[in-house]
Design a protein around this motif. Structure first.
Motif: not given
Length: 407
Positions: A102-116
Motif C-alpha cells: 500500500v505504501t508503494g502504491f500511495l507513493s506514486a498514485v498522485d503523479r499521473p493525477a497531478s499531470a492531468g
C-alpha cells in the motif's frame, strides 16, 4: 511564473508530500532496526513496495480521469494517514507486507493525477513550463526527505510515520482549496461494468503504435537512468570513494536539476517534438557511459552533470509528448502509462546492471549503457515515421469561466 493559484497549491502540496512520504530504503532501515523483519523478508518488503509503485501509475491515471484528478489526490491522503499510523502498531509480518504494498502504491498514485490537473489548470502552451516548475518542487521535497528521514530514524523512529501522516494530511487540505473537478459522472449498470471500463481505459494508450514505441523506448531509457539508484553508487564505491563522496556526487544531480528544470522548456521550444526526446536519451547515455572513464570525484561529477542535462530535458518534453496525444479527458490515463513504463524499469534495470557489472566489470556496464542509450536516441528520432506521430488537433482552450472551476 504567472501560474494560477491552483497550480501553486498543487506545487506546495506535492513538495510537502515528498518530504514526508516514506522511501523504501528508510522503511527497510526502520523495520530492520526494530527487528521486525529479517534478511530473508527484506527483499519481499522491497519487492512489494515496488509492485505498488508500478501498479499505481496505471490505476492512478485511469482513476483520475474517471473521478477527477483532485478527487484522486485528496481521496488518497486519508488512506496515507491511516497507513502511516498503522505502522506504529503493526508487528505481524503479513500485515507489514501488506502495508509495504500500500505504501508503494500511495507513493506514486498522485503523479499521473497531478499531470492531468496541471493540464487542466494551465493553457496547453504553458504545460511543459508548468510541469518543469512542478518537478522543481518534487525534487526539492525528494532532496530534503532522506536528510529528514535519517535524522528522525536516529532520534525517534516513530516520528517517521507521524511526519508522513502530517504531511499527507496537509497535502489533502491544500488541494481541498481547489474547486471541485469538472467531470461528468456517468451511470454504470454494475460493478462488473465499472471494472471493465477501468481496464479498457488503462489499455487505451497501448493501442497506439507510436505510443507503444514511445513507452518501450521510455522503459529502456529508464533502465539506464535508474542505475543511479543501484549500480552507480556501487561503481563509485569500487573506485574507492567514501559514502560521503558518493552523496556529494548525487547531491550535484539534485541541485543541478532544481536550477535547470525551469530552463528546459525554453531550450526545447523551437525543436520538433522528437528532437528533445532523442537529445535527452543521448545525453543520459553519454553521461552514464562517461562513468567508464571516471576514477575520481570530479570526473564522476562531470558525468553526473551530463546525464542531469538529459534528465531535465526529458521530464517536461516527455510529459508534453504524451499529453499531446491524449484524447480529451484521458490525459491522466496516458500519463499513467508513461509512469508505468518508467517504474517497471526499476524492477529490471537496476538488478540487470548489478549482475552485468558483477560478471564483466563496471567498465563493461557503462559502455553497454552508452550503446543502448544511443540506440534509444535513434529510436526516438525514428518515431516521426510511425502512424499516429502527428498529434490530433488540440481541443479549444477552456474559457476563463471553465478554467476557474479547477483553478
Amino acid at each position: 511564473m504567472r501560474f494560477p493559484k491552483a497550480f501553486w497549491l498543487l506545487w506546495c502540496g506535492q513538495a510537502l508530500n515528498r518530504v514526508g512520504i516514506l522511501a523504501p530504503a528508510f522503511l527497510v532501515l526502520y523495520l530492520e532496526q526494530g527487528k521486525l523483519v529479517d534478511a530473508r523478508t527484506t527483499p519481499l518488503i522491497v519487492g512489494l513496495f515496488g509492485i505498488g509503485v508500478v501498479v499505481s501509475g496505471l490505476v492512478g491515471g485511469a482513476l483520475a480521469d474517471m473521478i477527477g484528478p483532485r478527487r484522486t489526490i485528496v481521496g488518497a491522503q486519508p488512506i496515507a494517514v491511516a497507513t502511516a499510523l498503522l505502522y506504529l502498531f503493526t508487528t505481524n509480518i503479513v500485515a507489514l507486507c501488506l502495508l509495504a504494498l500500500v505504501t508503494g502504491f500511495l507513493s506514486a498514485v498522485d503523479r499521473p493525477a497531478s499531470a492531468g490537473l496541471i493540464h487542466k489548470i494551465v493553457p496547453r502552451a504553458d504545460f511543459e513550463r508548468a510541469y518543469s516548475f512542478y518537478l522543481v518542487g518534487f525534487n526539492i521535497g525528494m532532496s530534503l526527505s532522506p536528510v529528514i528521514s535519517g535524522f528522525l530514524l536516529a532520534f525517534s523512529p516513530s516520528l517517521l510515520f507521524i511526519v508522513w501522516a502530517v504531511c499527507s494530511a496537509l497535502y489533502g487540505l491544500l488541494l481541498i482549496g481547489l474547486p471541485a473537478d469538472a467531470v461528468t459522472v456517468r451511470r454504470r449498470a454494475s460493478d462488473t461494468s465499472l471494472v471493465r471500463e477501468t481496464v479498457r481505459s488503462i489499455a487505451e494508450p497501448f493501442r497506439s503504435r507510436v505510443l507503444v514505441a514511445f513507452l518501450v523506448l521510455t522503459f529502456l531509457m529508464a533502465c539506464i537512468y535508474l542505475q543511479v539508484n543501484s549500480s552507480l553508487p556501487l561503481g563509485m564505491r569500487s573506485e574507492g570513494m567514501t559514502p560521503g563522496q558518493v552523496g556529494l556526487v548525487l547531491a550535484v544531480n539534485a541541485v543541478a536539476s532544481v536550477i535547470l528544470l525551469p530552463l528546459a522548456p525554453r531550450v526545447a521550444r523551437n525543436m520538433r517534438e522528437e528532437v528533445p526526446l532523442a537529445l535527452s536519451a543521448a545525453l543520459i547515455a553519454l553521461g552514464f557511459g562517461a562513468n567508464a572513464f571516471a576514477h575520481s570525484v570530479p570526473a564522476f561529477i562531470v558525468s553526473t552533470l551530463i546525464w542531469t542535462l538529459g534528465e531535465v530535458l526529458w521530464a517536461p518534453t516527455s510529459a508534453g509528448f504524451v499529453a499531446n496525444r491524449a484524447p480529451e479527458g484521458k490525459v491522466s490515463t496516458y500519463q499513467g502509462s508513461m509512469f508505468f513504463a518508467w517504474n517497471a524499469a526499476a524492477a529490471v534495470g537496476g538488478p540487470a546492471g548489478i549482475v552485468l557489472a558483477g560478471a564483466f566489470g563496471y567498465g563493461t556496464l557503462w559502455l553497454s549503457v552508452l550503446a543502448l542509450g544511443l540506440a534509444v536516441a535513434v529510436g526516438f528520432k525514428a518515431l516521426v515515421g510511425l502512424p499516429g506521430f502527428q498529434p490530433p488537433p488540440a481541443a479549444p482552450e477552456p474559457t476563463v469561466q471553465d478554467r476557474i472551476r479547477v483553478s
